[in-house]
Design an enzyme around this catalytic site. Structure first.
Site, PDB file in Angstrom:
ATOM      1  N   SER A 114      13.250 -35.386 -35.540  1.00 37.89           N
ATOM      2  CA  SER A 114      12.430 -36.502 -35.991  1.00 37.89           C
ATOM      3  C   SER A 114      11.807 -37.273 -34.827  1.00 37.89           C
ATOM      4  O   SER A 114      12.438 -37.451 -33.783  1.00 37.89           O
ATOM      5  CB  SER A 114      13.276 -37.462 -36.825  1.00 37.89           C
ATOM      6  OG  SER A 114      12.568 -38.649 -37.132  1.00 37.89           O
ATOM      7  N   GLN A 140       8.972 -33.052 -35.258  1.00 35.22           N
ATOM      8  CA  GLN A 140       8.259 -33.742 -36.337  1.00 35.22           C
ATOM      9  C   GLN A 140       7.509 -34.936 -35.760  1.00 35.22           C
ATOM     10  O   GLN A 140       8.025 -35.683 -34.922  1.00 35.22           O
ATOM     11  CB  GLN A 140       9.250 -34.221 -37.394  1.00 35.22           C
ATOM     12  CG  GLN A 140       8.619 -34.997 -38.535  1.00 35.22           C
ATOM     13  CD  GLN A 140       8.674 -36.503 -38.318  1.00 35.22           C
ATOM     14  OE1 GLN A 140       9.436 -36.999 -37.499  1.00 35.22           O
ATOM     15  NE2 GLN A 140       7.849 -37.236 -39.047  1.00 35.22           N
ATOM     16  N   TYR A 142       5.148 -38.376 -36.507  1.00 31.82           N
ATOM     17  CA  TYR A 142       4.427 -39.427 -37.219  1.00 31.82           C
ATOM     18  C   TYR A 142       3.319 -39.889 -36.280  1.00 31.82           C
ATOM     19  O   TYR A 142       3.611 -40.376 -35.179  1.00 31.82           O
ATOM     20  CB  TYR A 142       5.321 -40.621 -37.532  1.00 31.82           C
ATOM     21  CG  TYR A 142       6.291 -40.438 -38.660  1.00 31.82           C
ATOM     22  CD1 TYR A 142       5.846 -40.332 -39.975  1.00 31.82           C
ATOM     23  CD2 TYR A 142       7.664 -40.419 -38.422  1.00 31.82           C
ATOM     24  CE1 TYR A 142       6.752 -40.193 -41.020  1.00 31.82           C
ATOM     25  CE2 TYR A 142       8.571 -40.283 -39.461  1.00 31.82           C
ATOM     26  CZ  TYR A 142       8.115 -40.169 -40.754  1.00 31.82           C
ATOM     27  OH  TYR A 142       8.996 -40.024 -41.783  1.00 31.82           O
ATOM     28  N   LYS A 242       3.754 -31.425 -43.388  1.00 36.87           N
ATOM     29  CA  LYS A 242       4.919 -31.676 -44.241  1.00 36.87           C
ATOM     30  C   LYS A 242       4.601 -32.794 -45.230  1.00 36.87           C
ATOM     31  O   LYS A 242       4.219 -33.904 -44.828  1.00 36.87           O
ATOM     32  CB  LYS A 242       6.126 -32.082 -43.390  1.00 36.87           C
ATOM     33  CG  LYS A 242       7.386 -32.408 -44.185  1.00 36.87           C
ATOM     34  CD  LYS A 242       8.521 -32.785 -43.249  1.00 36.87           C
ATOM     35  CE  LYS A 242       9.801 -33.088 -44.006  1.00 36.87           C
ATOM     36  NZ  LYS A 242       9.697 -34.322 -44.819  1.00 36.87           N
ATOM     37  N   HIS A 266       9.321 -36.000 -49.594  1.00 39.29           N
ATOM     38  CA  HIS A 266      10.038 -36.886 -48.669  1.00 39.29           C
ATOM     39  C   HIS A 266      11.439 -37.218 -49.195  1.00 39.29           C
ATOM     40  O   HIS A 266      11.980 -38.289 -48.952  1.00 39.29           O
ATOM     41  CB  HIS A 266       9.242 -38.177 -48.435  1.00 39.29           C
ATOM     42  CG  HIS A 266       9.313 -38.678 -47.024  1.00 39.29           C
ATOM     43  ND1 HIS A 266       8.339 -38.441 -46.098  1.00 39.29           N
ATOM     44  CD2 HIS A 266      10.242 -39.413 -46.376  1.00 39.29           C
ATOM     45  CE1 HIS A 266       8.654 -39.005 -44.949  1.00 39.29           C
ATOM     46  NE2 HIS A 266       9.814 -39.596 -45.087  1.00 39.29           N
ATOM     47  N   GLY A 298      13.932 -30.641 -50.421  1.00 38.58           N
ATOM     48  CA  GLY A 298      14.127 -31.532 -51.555  1.00 38.58           C
ATOM     49  C   GLY A 298      15.147 -31.046 -52.556  1.00 38.58           C
ATOM     50  O   GLY A 298      14.834 -30.218 -53.409  1.00 38.58           O
ATOM     51  N   ARG A 301      20.979 -27.738 -52.635  1.00 35.42           N
ATOM     52  CA  ARG A 301      22.404 -28.002 -52.448  1.00 35.42           C
ATOM     53  C   ARG A 301      23.272 -26.752 -52.556  1.00 35.42           C
ATOM     54  O   ARG A 301      24.468 -26.812 -52.263  1.00 35.42           O
ATOM     55  CB  ARG A 301      22.895 -29.010 -53.503  1.00 35.42           C
ATOM     56  CG  ARG A 301      22.181 -30.368 -53.458  1.00 35.42           C
ATOM     57  CD  ARG A 301      22.510 -31.126 -52.180  1.00 35.42           C
ATOM     58  NE  ARG A 301      21.913 -32.454 -52.162  1.00 35.42           N
ATOM     59  CZ  ARG A 301      20.705 -32.739 -51.636  1.00 35.42           C
ATOM     60  NH1 ARG A 301      19.970 -31.756 -51.114  1.00 35.42           N
ATOM     61  NH2 ARG A 301      20.242 -33.966 -51.636  1.00 35.42           N
ATOM     62  N   ARG A 321      19.657 -34.469 -46.272  1.00 36.56           N
ATOM     63  CA  ARG A 321      20.867 -35.251 -46.510  1.00 36.56           C
ATOM     64  C   ARG A 321      22.158 -34.443 -46.375  1.00 36.56           C
ATOM     65  O   ARG A 321      23.141 -34.953 -45.820  1.00 36.56           O
ATOM     66  CB  ARG A 321      20.795 -35.892 -47.905  1.00 36.56           C
ATOM     67  CG  ARG A 321      19.768 -37.017 -48.013  1.00 36.56           C
ATOM     68  CD  ARG A 321      19.784 -37.618 -49.421  1.00 36.56           C
ATOM     69  NE  ARG A 321      18.845 -38.717 -49.560  1.00 36.56           N
ATOM     70  CZ  ARG A 321      17.581 -38.590 -49.964  1.00 36.56           C
ATOM     71  NH1 ARG A 321      17.098 -37.366 -50.237  1.00 36.56           N
ATOM     72  NH2 ARG A 321      16.806 -39.643 -50.078  1.00 36.56           N
TER      73      ARG A 321
END
Length: 371
Positions: A114, A140, A142, A242, A266, A298, A301, A321
């Protein structure tokens, strides 16, 4: 902050890591990492959409000698699992982004660092630079309000050995994150977006009382399609977008000859009530007709989710996550455990579906559940 480096007893799945991490992370960190935008409809819809898809396996197929290898951006990957960019990882565990990088490298997973990492981008790259078996390392981005600073950041990433830029295009501003606001979220002392430390403050233009602080302030310098061409001319690295959810945007990206797309909402953290990525992925794949690799994140799992994503035309998947929960639970070892669990489950799902390789997935492997 938890400093454990041993796997918690009884944790044998990604959902198990999440449940354990709930008791490890403080309320401030949990709100940031686990929360979504507004009523969190999209946050909850993402994993539910993968679960609603059913696998329709074939039997008695020869699967001996199978593997999970895929090709992506000219590289052969041991498996199609990458770690999505997540900010401020030292808030989850002192190992932070270094621990995540070491785990990804050990498990041959790709890593996307990030812009808002709490560890310098050079230090992360240095930690895994000499591992010949590691997965790809991407940065990544921004886009900031200062083009000169953006160029400096891009050149730092190039010099450090990052292999692609991942431009987040779906977050020109933050979402309305109720959980964070209710928790009074703030970064703990000593944790910051260190790669942005030399960025000069954003100029605040004079506004009339009736003007919007968002539309007439922050968004005056929000990225547009024109910035894509500028960015491509400013770097030698492949550019991946992305946050693509609309087929028309996918086609425009293909027209501009970007390196690839990530279908992403996101993680439900920006605009609530967006469609889950499992539903959007096949639409984007169809719109592109194979002209670009399409990745997806997204709500993934389980290994069955990974197999479904590949069956729907995905080139690879990213998780966010789940590995942060692993990091919180056991540092680098926890992240490695999450990746290994997911890869093992993918292999099991492939074997039980009659698919020795991901290239052997039949068109009818996935179907919608009948209500």
């Amino acid at each position: 902050m938890n400093t454990r480096t041993a796997l918690p007893e009884g944790v044998i799945s990604l959902p198990g890591h999440e449940a354990h991490a709930r008791g490890v992370l403080d309320a401030n960190a949990w709100a940031y990492f686990a929360g979504g935008a507004a009523d969190e409809h999209t946050l909850n819809a993402n994993p539910a959409a993968w679960q609603k898809l059913q696998l329709h396996p074939r039997i008695l197929r020869p699967v001996a000698g199978g593997h999970t290898r895929v090709s992506l951006l000219g590289r052969s990957l041991a498996h199609p699992i990458l770690l999505a960019p997540v900010a401020y990882q030292r808030m989850a565990h002192p190992d932070g982004e270094i621990g995540t990088a070491l785990a990804a490298s050990a498990q041959q997973a790709g890593l996307v660092l990030s812009t808002q990492a709490s560890t310098p981008l050079e230090a992360v790259a240095d930690a895994i630079r000499n591992d010949p078996d590691r997965g790809p390392l991407w940065f990544q981005l921004y886009l900031q309000h200062d083009r000169g600073f953006n160029l400096e950041l891009i050149h730092r990433a190039e010099a450090a050995g990052y292999e692609a830029l991942v431009l987040t295009v779906d977050a020109p501003c933050n979402g309305a994150r109720d959980r964070e606001r209710q928790a009074g979220f703030r970064l703990p002392p000593g944790i910051s977006a260190v790669n942005l430390s030399r960025l000069v403050p954003r100029p605040d233009p004079a506004r009339h009382p009736h003007q919007s602080a968002l539309f007439d302030g922050l968004l005056q310098q929000a990225p547009t399609w024109d910035d894509i061409a500028w960015l491509q001319a400013s770097t030698r690295l492949p550019l991946i977008l992305k946050g693509v959810l609309h087929p028309d945007d996918a086609r425009e990206a293909a027209r501009l000859q970007v390196g690839g797309l990530i279908v992403s909402n996101h993680g439900g953290r920006t605009l609530d009530t967006l469609p889950p990525t499992a539903e959007v992925l096949p639409e984007i794949v169809e719109a592109l007709g194979g002209s670009l690799p399409v990745l997806v994140d997204g709500g993934i799992r389980r290994g069955t989710d990974v197999l479904k994503a590949m069956a729907l035309g995905g080139a690879a998947v990213l998780i966010g996550r789940p590995y942060i929960y692993g990091l919180a639970n056991a540092g680098a070892l926890g992240v490695a455990h999450v990746i290994r669990l997911l890869r093992d489950e993918l292999e099991i799902a492939m074997a039980l579906s009659g698919c020795p390789t991901l290239g052997d997935i039949p068109a009818d492997l996935v179907r919608r559940a009948r209500n």
